[in-house]
Structure formats: structure tokens, C-alpha cells
Design a protein around this motif. Structure first.
Motif, PDB file in Angstrom:
ATOM      1  N   GLY A   8       0.880  -1.326   0.085  1.00 47.62           N
ATOM      2  CA  GLY A   8      -0.025   0.000  -0.136  1.00 47.62           C
ATOM      3  C   GLY A   8       0.672   1.336   0.184  1.00 47.62           C
ATOM      4  N   ARG A   9       2.203   1.103   0.032  1.00 45.43           N
ATOM      5  CA  ARG A   9       3.030   2.536  -0.122  1.00 45.43           C
ATOM      6  C   ARG A   9       3.030   3.153  -1.449  1.00 45.43           C
ATOM      7  N   PRO A  10       2.884   4.401  -1.450  1.00 50.22           N
ATOM      8  CA  PRO A  10       2.905   5.337  -2.773  1.00 50.22           C
ATOM      9  C   PRO A  10       4.146   4.802  -3.574  1.00 50.22           C
ATOM     10  N   ALA A  11       3.918   4.773  -4.846  1.00 56.00           N
ATOM     11  CA  ALA A  11       4.862   4.702  -5.662  1.00 56.00           C
ATOM     12  C   ALA A  11       4.623   5.483  -7.098  1.00 56.00           C
ATOM     13  N   ASN A  12       5.700   6.036  -7.612  1.00 52.89           N
ATOM     14  CA  ASN A  12       5.639   6.562  -8.988  1.00 52.89           C
ATOM     15  C   ASN A  12       6.277   5.709 -10.074  1.00 52.89           C
ATOM     16  N   LEU A  13       5.882   5.851 -11.244  1.00 52.22           N
ATOM     17  CA  LEU A  13       6.475   5.156 -12.424  1.00 52.22           C
ATOM     18  C   LEU A  13       6.368   6.177 -13.725  1.00 52.22           C
ATOM     19  N   THR A  14       7.499   6.525 -14.162  1.00 56.39           N
ATOM     20  CA  THR A  14       7.806   7.225 -15.165  1.00 56.39           C
ATOM     21  C   THR A  14       7.487   6.591 -16.435  1.00 56.39           C
ATOM     22  N   LEU A  15       6.449   6.852 -17.185  1.00 59.39           N
ATOM     23  CA  LEU A  15       5.931   6.120 -18.173  1.00 59.39           C
ATOM     24  C   LEU A  15       6.813   6.165 -19.650  1.00 59.39           C
ATOM     25  N   GLY A  16       7.101   7.442 -19.783  1.00 59.95           N
ATOM     26  CA  GLY A  16       8.146   7.784 -21.010  1.00 59.95           C
ATOM     27  C   GLY A  16       8.118   9.418 -21.258  1.00 59.95           C
TER      28      GLY A  16
END
Length: 102
Positions: free
Chosen positions: A26-34
Motif C-alpha cells: 500500500g505504499r505510494p509509488a511513482n512510475l515514469t511512463l515515457g
């Protein structure tokens, strides 16, 4: 979790990102898509969107929809992407697992 986020860096670079919560803890995460792809003539590129590519707004929305489905199934798209990248690097340089020690 909403749609793709637009990021603008001091260098002028623009990219798309997804903010989500990891299914495991449940921790927040960021994913760079492009990176943001601005076509001069406004035409869409007819290519399946993937993480790390040049993405139009429409392509970023399609990719986010796919990733949201993965998250709903209990999968972490960030971890999956990191593991896939590591596997492809390992295949590219099979003899270079560890840097030489001094």
C-alpha cells in the motif's frame, strides 16, 4: 490513482508518470511512463504504447489503463518493469554480472 501525470523538468524535458499504491504493502509509488511526444502535425503514431517510449496524451492514457488493470490484479507494474529491464541487461552482457574488484 487517476490518469497520467505530466512532469516538466528544469531542463525543459517533459515526461508522463503514474502515481499509484503498491499492491503488496500500500505504499505510494511513482512510475515514469515515457517522454511526451508532440507531433507537429497532430497525428497519432500507430504503435502499442510501452513504458520508456515516446507517448502522446492518448497513448499515455492507454498505457495507464493497462497498468491500472495490472494493479487491480495485484501486480506491481514498477517492480515488473525493473525486473524486465534487469533481465534484458543481463542478456545483453551475460559475462558482466559484477564490476571487477580492486
Amino acid at each position: 490513482m487517476h490518469g497520467p501525470l505530466s512532469r516538466l523538468y528544469p531542463s525543459g524535458k517533459k515526461s508522463w508518470a503514474l502515481r499509484y499504491r503498491r499492491p503488496s504493502d500500500g505504499r505510494p509509488a511513482n512510475l515514469t511512463l515515457g517522454s511526451v511526444f508532440d507531433s507537429a502535425d497532430g497525428r497519432e503514431v500507430d504503435v502499442k504504447p510501452s513504458i520508456g517510449g515516446h507517448l502522446t496524451l492518448r497513448a499515455a492514457h492507454l498505457l495507464v489503463a493497462e497498468l491500472k488493470h495490472e494493479i487491480a490484479l495485484g501486480r506491481d507494474p514498477g517492480s515488473i518493469h525493473i525486473a524486465a529491464t534487469a533481465r534484458s541487461r543481463q542478456r545483453a552482457a551475460p559475462g558482466r554480472c559484477m564490476p571487477p574488484s580492486r
